[in-house]
Design an enzyme around this catalytic site. Structure first.
Site, PDB file in Angstrom:
ATOM      1  N   ASP A 188       1.275  -1.152  -0.416  1.00 23.02           N
ATOM      2  CA  ASP A 188      -0.157   0.133   0.154  1.00 23.02           C
ATOM      3  C   ASP A 188       0.825   1.772   0.136  1.00 23.02           C
ATOM      4  OD1 ASP A 188      -1.821   2.426   0.369  1.00 23.02           O
ATOM      5  OD2 ASP A 188      -3.553   0.506   0.971  1.00 23.02           O
ATOM      6  N   GLY A 245       4.510  -0.062  -4.596  1.00 21.62           N
ATOM      7  CA  GLY A 245       3.900   0.390  -3.132  1.00 21.62           C
ATOM      8  C   GLY A 245       2.936   1.280  -3.952  1.00 21.62           C
ATOM      9  N   HIS A 246       2.575   2.280  -3.130  1.00 20.26           N
ATOM     10  CA  HIS A 246       1.241   2.723  -4.043  1.00 20.26           C
ATOM     11  C   HIS A 246       2.079   4.533  -3.473  1.00 20.26           C
ATOM     12  CE1 HIS A 246      -2.252   0.032  -3.312  1.00 20.26           C
ATOM     13  NE2 HIS A 246      -1.577  -0.526  -3.986  1.00 20.26           N
ATOM     14  N   GLY A 247       2.555   4.186  -3.169  1.00 20.92           N
ATOM     15  CA  GLY A 247       3.780   5.948  -2.987  1.00 20.92           C
ATOM     16  C   GLY A 247       3.462   6.355  -1.803  1.00 20.92           C
TER      17      GLY A 247
END
Ligand SMILES: *[C@@H]1O[C@H](CO)[C@@H](O)[C@H](O)[C@H]1NC(C)=O
Ligand SMILES: *[C@@H]1O[C@H](CO)[C@@H](O)[C@H](O)[C@H]1NC(C)=O
Ligand SMILES: *[C@@H]1O[C@H](CO)[C@@H](O)[C@H](O)[C@H]1NC(C)=O
Ligand SMILES: *[C@@H]1O[C@H](CO)[C@@H](O)[C@H](O)[C@H]1NC(C)=O
Length: 389
Positions: A215, A237-239
């Protein structure tokens, strides 16, 4: 001949002097902890904490090499002095994820002041929990691995956190926190395993850290003020995400956030601001994203004010969160999609004073595109993709 009374007095004072001048040391082993990875050491750690917390001198809790099994544990302050946790070993969660219970926390610090947590590894053993979540069974809420609530003057340094059930590190309602040289790892498909979450906190610094999760690498919640992040490696991941914000009508804003010197590798997003499209008095202002390299990132630069997963009823409204004064400077590298810059701002509260400077993002060696909705700002220098406001 020496006077025996004088000698005795001297010895007594000498011992007193030693006690006062040396920091108190507490080794969890001497409180019964077992480095075998199987024996529950929770009570031993708590006894060490109670001693350290009531000690009138600065104290250190030593966790030597080995694996120490801990069930949910709360280290509660206030304490009489500053405490350093010196970890050489690994703290492991129980293999059965249900043992972490419904509280949502594994290792929790509450109302402490001046605590340092140095070195070591914490292993949340999240694999079975994620499997439960992915199969949509009736799963417990999942535990964050290490959390600081209402804590001040905290240092978290050199920690490796792997496979948390949920968010790895949470900083909530804290002042003056330094997170440095931490490594956070969970598989890229593990659900909601954010790296570091900061919320309702002031003066938080995160430096020199590597985060690879399923995430957000770092997520920034409402009430965050004066957050400085530098030398961050993120991905998969989502940054790095400010938000999601604005789900509540009454929310504190996010103010004065800097991210400088970061590399995003194969992450879903680079730098993102996201808000729910619902009425709110929240805001985001004075944000700087600078000196950033993107390597194959799907959405390198993104503002999403229509964040409404699973098509809930929110999708027909517009976000109340005001986004103002955001600078993107010296950001270059590759996008994994042709649209490298997306600004989807609120129709009722357009983004204002957005600045782009020296941006170069390519897709398969070609120019990328950008898209704009409800936004105003300026650009300087070379900006690829071409600015759309
Ligand atoms: C324990 O960890 C500390 C700090 O991380 C380090 O300085 C020290 O050398 C370690 N001790 C052992 C016995 O590994
Ligand atoms: C945050 O840091 C600033 C600048 O050092 C300081 O003036 C302020 O008191 C700090 N805020 C808190 C809540 O500690
Ligand atoms: C903004 O945050 C920085 C840390 O990134 C801090 O040094 C500075 O004092 C803050 N500015 C204000 C006005 O509080
Ligand atoms: C991009 O261009 C470079 C040099 O012109 C070439 O070596 C590389 O293979 C190209 N990459 C792609 C994805 O087309």
């Amino acid at each position: 001949m020496a006077n025996p009374t004088k000698s005795l007095v001297f010895i007594v004072f000498f011992h007193l002097f030693i006690q006062i001048s040396t920091a108190a040391n507490y080794n969890v082993i001497s409180f019964g902890a077992k480095p075998d990875g199987k024996t529950d050491s929770t009570q031993s750690f708590l006894k060490a904490w109670t001693s350290a917390c009531s000690s009138s001198t600065r104290s250190t809790i030593n966790v030597p090499k080995g694996r120490f099994l801990l069930t949910p544990i709360t280290f509660r302050g206030p304490c009489k002095n500053k405490i350093t946790f010196l970890l050489n070993g690994t703290l492991v969660a129980p293999l059965d994820y249900r043992a972490l219970g419904d509280s949502g926390y594994w290792i929790l610090f509450i109302k402490v002041d001046g605590v340092s947590f140095v070195g070591g590894t914490i292993d949340g053993k999240g694999t079975a929990y994620w499997a439960c979540k992915n199969s949509a069974k009736n799963c417990p809420p999942g535990a964050r691995s290490i959390t600081f609530n209402w804590a001040n003057n905290i240092i978290l340094s050199g920690l490796t956190s792997i496979n948390s059930q949920q968010t790895h590190v949470v900083i909530n309602s804290c002042n003056n926190v330094v997170v440095k040289n931490v490594k956070i790892m969970a598989p890229d498909q593990s659900p909601n395993t954010d790296g570091i979450h900061v919320q309702s906190s002031t003066n938080v610094t995160i430096t020199g850290s590597t985060i690879k999760t399923g995430d957000d690498c770092i997520s920034i919640g409402d009430g965050t003020k004066n957050l400085f992040m530098s030398d961050i490696k993120c991905g998969p991941g989502h940054g790095v995400s400010i938000g999601s914000l604005g789900k509540e009508a009454n929310e504190n804003g996010v103010e004065n956030v800097t991210l400088i010197n970061a590399v995003f590798t194969k992450s879903d997003n680079g730098v993102r601001i996201k808000t729910w499209p619902t009425p709110s008095n929240g805001f985001v202002r004075h944000v700087i994203f600078q000196n950033i390299v993107m390597i194959n990132v799907k959405n390198p630069i993104l503002i999403d004010q229509n964040y409404c997963p699973n098509h809930q009823s929110c999708s027909l409204q517009s976000s109340g969160v005001k986004i103002n004064d955001v600078t993107y400077k010296s950001i270059e590298g590759t996008s994994a999609t042709s649209e490298a810059v997306t600004f989807d701002c609120s129709s009722s509260n357009p983004c204002s004073d957005i600045k782009l400077e020296d941006i170069k993002l390519t897709y398969k060696n070609k120019t990328t595109t950008s898209s704009c909705k409800n936004i105003g700002g300026s650009s300087i220098g070379l900006v690829v993709p071409e600015t759309c406001f």
